[in-house]
Write a protein that holds these residues in place. Sequence first.
Motif, PDB file in Angstrom:
ATOM      1  N   LEU A 278      54.375 -20.617 -27.411  1.00  0.00           N
ATOM      2  CA  LEU A 278      54.110 -21.251 -28.707  1.00  0.00           C
ATOM      3  C   LEU A 278      52.811 -20.673 -29.261  1.00  0.00           C
ATOM      4  O   LEU A 278      51.820 -20.604 -28.544  1.00  0.00           O
ATOM      5  N   ILE A 279      52.836 -20.229 -30.516  1.00  0.00           N
ATOM      6  CA  ILE A 279      51.606 -19.709 -31.127  1.00  0.00           C
ATOM      7  C   ILE A 279      51.108 -20.745 -32.121  1.00  0.00           C
ATOM      8  O   ILE A 279      51.838 -21.127 -33.051  1.00  0.00           O
ATOM      9  N   LEU A 280      49.881 -21.185 -31.907  1.00  0.00           N
ATOM     10  CA  LEU A 280      49.310 -22.240 -32.748  1.00  0.00           C
ATOM     11  C   LEU A 280      48.060 -21.747 -33.459  1.00  0.00           C
ATOM     12  O   LEU A 280      47.381 -20.837 -32.981  1.00  0.00           O
ATOM     13  N   GLY A 281      47.759 -22.350 -34.569  1.00  0.00           N
ATOM     14  CA  GLY A 281      46.535 -21.999 -35.300  1.00  0.00           C
ATOM     15  C   GLY A 281      46.638 -22.452 -36.739  1.00  0.00           C
ATOM     16  O   GLY A 281      47.713 -22.824 -37.208  1.00  0.00           O
ATOM     17  N   ILE A 449      45.331 -19.386 -31.794  1.00  0.00           N
ATOM     18  CA  ILE A 449      44.691 -18.280 -32.512  1.00  0.00           C
ATOM     19  C   ILE A 449      43.678 -18.870 -33.491  1.00  0.00           C
ATOM     20  O   ILE A 449      43.988 -19.842 -34.193  1.00  0.00           O
ATOM     21  N   LYS A 450      42.511 -18.271 -33.526  1.00  0.00           N
ATOM     22  CA  LYS A 450      41.511 -18.704 -34.505  1.00  0.00           C
ATOM     23  C   LYS A 450      40.803 -17.473 -35.053  1.00  0.00           C
ATOM     24  O   LYS A 450      40.300 -16.652 -34.277  1.00  0.00           O
ATOM     25  N   GLU A 451      40.804 -17.366 -36.365  1.00  0.00           N
ATOM     26  CA  GLU A 451      40.158 -16.245 -37.062  1.00  0.00           C
ATOM     27  C   GLU A 451      40.505 -14.906 -36.439  1.00  0.00           C
ATOM     28  O   GLU A 451      39.644 -14.048 -36.203  1.00  0.00           O
ATOM     29  N   GLY A 452      41.790 -14.714 -36.144  1.00  0.00           N
ATOM     30  CA  GLY A 452      42.273 -13.418 -35.653  1.00  0.00           C
ATOM     31  C   GLY A 452      42.076 -13.176 -34.175  1.00  0.00           C
ATOM     32  O   GLY A 452      42.399 -12.102 -33.674  1.00  0.00           O
ATOM     33  N   LYS A 453      41.527 -14.141 -33.457  1.00  0.00           N
ATOM     34  CA  LYS A 453      41.293 -13.962 -32.019  1.00  0.00           C
ATOM     35  C   LYS A 453      42.070 -15.000 -31.225  1.00  0.00           C
ATOM     36  O   LYS A 453      42.299 -16.103 -31.726  1.00  0.00           O
TER      37      LYS A 453
END
Lengths: 476, 223
Positions: A278-281, A449-453
Amino acid sequence: MKKAVEFKNVSFCYNNSPQVLSDVSFTLNYGEITLLTGESGQGKSTVLSVIAGIIPNVAPGEISGEILINGESISGKPLSETCREAGVVLQNADSQIIHNTVEDESAFGCENFGFPQDRISRCIEVACNKTGLEKNMATRTLSGGQKQKLITASALATEQKILIFDEPLANLDVKFTLQLMRLLRRLADEGYCILIIEHRTDMIADFADRFLTIRNGKITESEKREVVSNSTKQIPDTSVYSAQKEILLKLKNVNFTVKKKEILKDVSLEVYKGERLLILGENGCGKTTLMRILAKLYKPTGGEYIQNILPSERRNKGSKKWFGKVGVVYQNPNYQLFMPSVKQEIEFNAFSPEYAREITNRFNLEKIADRHPQSLSEGQKRKVTLAAVLAGKPDLLLLDEPTVGQDYNSLFLITNAINQIHNETGSTIITITHDVRCADAFCDRAAVIKEGKVLNIGGKETAQEFFEQLSKEIQL
Amino acid sequence: MTAKEKSSIYPIFGVGLSLFIVLFGLITAKQVSSLYFLGGTYLILLVTGFHKACFRIIIPVLIVSSVFGVLTYLINQSVPSAVSIVSRLLAIGIAVIPGMSIRPIDLTRNMNQINIPRSVTLGMLIALNFTPLLSREIRQIRETMKTRGAGSVINFKILYRAFLIPLVMRLVNISDTLSLSVETRGFTLSGKDYSVYKTVKPSVKDFIILLAVVICAVTAVIL
């Protein structure tokens, strides 16, 4: 409380079609947020169109009964008059934006209403202050949430006191949802009448004053607990498949930059065969870009991407053979549907005609199998797209917001169908979602993911922590 | 991020200039002097603030016009015919440059100021918004075709369906939403009581550009 909108025994049907509204009576008041819910295809957007005057001025049909705005009947009034009272924010805010700057976009309605220059200037200032937008911002660089705010600002600038929102949360993360809902709450407290049409009742219920439900052409007043309990339960995880230890995909220090803007920075990630990641952000953090790199739709501008799905595939962009093994479901289903019927759409590139039939049944699409996919509602289109991609038995399935615009029953059905297929095929699934109700059911591991990281990678607890953290921010 | 503030040319002048370049280019296409006119006009636009649009347009226009020029020469074995087709395509390409530099809002306000019918204003407004949308939509559809295994040129029927149907549906949806968006914000074809928030005025530079292009056209005729 002063009545803003009043429906008195209103019935409506589109030309030569079954009745959508049947003897409907209800009121909307100033100073209140009213939430209108109901399953897909029940006529929620029709209510919006009637209040805004789109019906019968733009979309013709047979309408009876009386609709009053501020105590005056709107029967026979042109759209240019009804829209002076009621501002509309349609489902896709992006497609409604015409001009390049927040100032010009906000001024557009004022100019059409013939406001003098100094009044327009004042109205724009007020609207920007209320929505937190700066008037010299470029509209094309705004995020999804800011675009919703911009259309709201345009309505506020024209001094419309009745605001109607059609699924405003469809593409918003929790943070932007809260910002928007807090803004609407403030406006309601200032005396605006606000109607929200939305499936995501879990996110809105605490902000709303009244709850209306539409079913079989009738609109009834509901209790908050009734609406909330019907659509906020977590969907259980029905997956029994255990992921293997074999690495299927590996990103090593991947970067992605567009016009000097770093979208992904030094991303390292491993995806195991048969797992559900799961990709979260938040909106705009780079989730979709990451998924597009994994799908070989984008080539990383730095770092290395290693895949073991098709080791012979050396190209940076995916070939036909690659997309035979990798299924991609986009946020917008309209791009992916092109066959003359739902049946043919699912059979196209299916593993076998029998498997296509099986998938059709699992997604409960038998009744609409002969319909043209483009004639379906957005929620139904998304189901067909999912079914069509899953019918190809992909080894890797990439899902970008697969549950947007679904009512709770459809959400339940889709989540379970995907997990059932995962149990049988052992496919690897990577999902992006903002929907807390189905997040757990799509998750073996989660990457935040936060600000591309990549901020954090872990098991189900990572997803829980992510949503808990958001919920703490909500309470603050 | 903030947006750029002004169009590179007074909008109505820009539209007029585009039409003039196309018409003059097409009428004189059979003469070599047409190429002088187009070359001169391109240089004028390049040095008067249209450089971004000039650089964006020149390579695709040169490629397309060269390909068609060569094909025409191979088919007709005639240099004038090839020059004619190259001039026509260059004229269309260069005519796009002033249009690319006009902000939709400036054009709308300019048309409102000079009382051009609202139906024309609406058409121009939607057309100007459509051009960037169209290229984005085409790119997106080509990509989804690949992901659904419909990108092969061998199966022309599927290629046609997978490209054309989503494209038409998207364009219909987008134009529906756009027109609904402008109508629900008070834009009417018969509206008379509209106002203009920021008045658009021509500058000395706008007149100089027009004059320079006309001189260029006259010179091309004399030559």
